[in-house]
Design a protein around this motif. Structure first.
Motif, short mmCIF file in Angstrom:
data_model
loop_
_atom_site.label_atom_id
_atom_site.label_comp_id
_atom_site.label_asym_id
_atom_site.label_seq_id
_atom_site.Cartn_x
_atom_site.Cartn_y
_atom_site.Cartn_z
N THR A 318 0.85 -1.18 0.00
CA THR A 318 0.00 0.00 0.00
C THR A 318 0.89 1.24 0.00
OG1 THR A 318 -1.80 -1.11 1.15
CG2 THR A 318 -1.77 1.29 1.24
N ALA A 320 1.06 5.67 -0.15
CA ALA A 320 0.33 6.91 0.09
C ALA A 320 0.59 7.84 -1.09
CB ALA A 320 0.78 7.56 1.39
N GLN A 334 -4.73 6.33 0.06
CA GLN A 334 -4.01 5.06 0.10
C GLN A 334 -4.36 4.23 -1.13
OE1 GLN A 334 -1.82 4.16 2.81
NE2 GLN A 334 -2.12 6.35 3.18
#
Length: 345
Positions: A318, A320, A334
């Motif tokens: 994941t 940002a 995200q």
């Protein structure tokens, strides 16, 4: 905005990629001068003869109907690691070994995202090259071995000039020219797929590209890091394909025209040109026209920066993403990466 030098480099840097398979000329171009320092960290020019003698038996010449490139012996039972663009369009090749023998080879698997390929040679009991799994140190000795312009068993030397390099303006043509090692060891067409080696005789990279003198460059070459090469080669050996982090969007460079149209302050940043329906970007709420400012806090000035950030991630990670919408609103979201679908290779 790209400088004049960057723009010229972007237009010419793929010369190695498209001309790597070339016939040997009758005369060689003048080589770039070797480094004058004999005390670079991690080795010196005094180490070059020993390292060259050690590695030359593990570096091969790959001949196709279009010309030639280079490769490195990956396993003793005949697997050769090279660039995908060296063998592109050639299911079979001829492999020239350092002892003068030539044997047939079959292309086993390729990965266009990293520009790597495995070729199976019809020869066994081969001397395997040793790979350094970690990144080299900037300033340490770098020795390029291959067959530039058809000249077999050629050796050039320099240093590691930089790490995590992306070549501006190349994302529209290939995704391979990101997260590379930069070196001033002279690299020429035909070096493609050959080795970049350290003072301990370990492969630190696979020669990939260079910026030619026409762009104002002096000995600026690039190699795929050994860690990437090992990871992809092992995946190709076991499954026939490599997995790559996929964001599900098409990153595009901001041009002055786009900046004026969208009333942007400059050309730094990456425009989302399109998203894949149901892909990671679409699920995270990104839309065409959004401006990607940063990934995990690191600025993304160009599409190559964004692709380089993905190269260092894996499916399931994941990230940002800092985004500015066309209406000027900024937000962080995200984005969970998936495996790259086969259609997007």
């Amino acid at each position: 905005m790209l400088s004049t030098t960057e723009a010229r480099a972007a237009g010419l840097v793929t010369l190695l990629l498209v001309a790597a398979c070339t016939a040997a000329p009758t005369t060689a171009p003048a080589p770039a001068p070797p480094p004058t320092s004999a005390a670079a960290p991690g080795g010196s020019l005094a180490d070059v003869p020993t390292v060259s003698a050690q590695l030359l038996p593990s570096v091969v010449k790959i001949l196709t109907t279009g010309g030639n490139g280079s490769g490195v012996i990956y396993t003793g039972d005949g697997l050769i690691l090279t660039n995908e663009h060296v063998v592109r369009g050639s299911p079979t090749v001829q492999i020239g070994f350092a002892d003068g023998q030539r044997h047939a080879g079959t292309v086993q698997a390729v990965d266009v995202v990293t520009d790597l390929a495995l070729v199976q040679a019809e020869r066994r009991d081969l001397p395997v090259a040793r790979f350094q799994p970690g990144l080299p140190v900037i300033g340490e000795l770098a020795i390029a071995i291959g067959s530039p312009l058809g000249f077999e068993n050629s050796v050039t030397a320099g240093v590691v000039s930089g790490l995590h390099r992306e070549i501006p303006g190349t994302a529209a043509e290939t995704q391979a020219l990101v997260d590379l090692i930069q070196t001033d060891a002279p690299i020429s067409p035909g070096n493609s797929g050959g080795t970049l080696v350290n003072a301990r005789g370990e492969v630190i990279g696979i020669s990939e590209a260079y910026i030619p003198p026409q762009a104002g460059a002096v000995s600026i070459g690039f190699a795929i890091p050994a860690a990437t090469a090992i990871d992809v080669a092992e995946q190709l050996r076991t499954t026939g394909r490599a997995r790559h982090a996929f964001a599900g969007l098409e990153p595009t460079q901001i041009t002055p025209q786009i900046a004026a149209q969208l009333d942007l302050p400059g050309t730094d940043g990456v425009i989302v040109a399109a998203t894949v329906p149901g892909g990671p970007a679409a699920i995270a709420g990104l839309q065409p026209g959004d401006l990607i400012l940063a990934v995990d806090g690191q600025p993304t000035r160009r599409p190559e920066d964004f692709l380089g950030a993905l190269r260092r991630r894996a499916p399931g990670d994941t990230i940002a993403v800092s985004v500015r919408s066309p209406d000027g609103r900024e937000r962080s979201t995200q984005l969970t990466l998936t495996d790259r679908p086969a259609f997007s290779q």
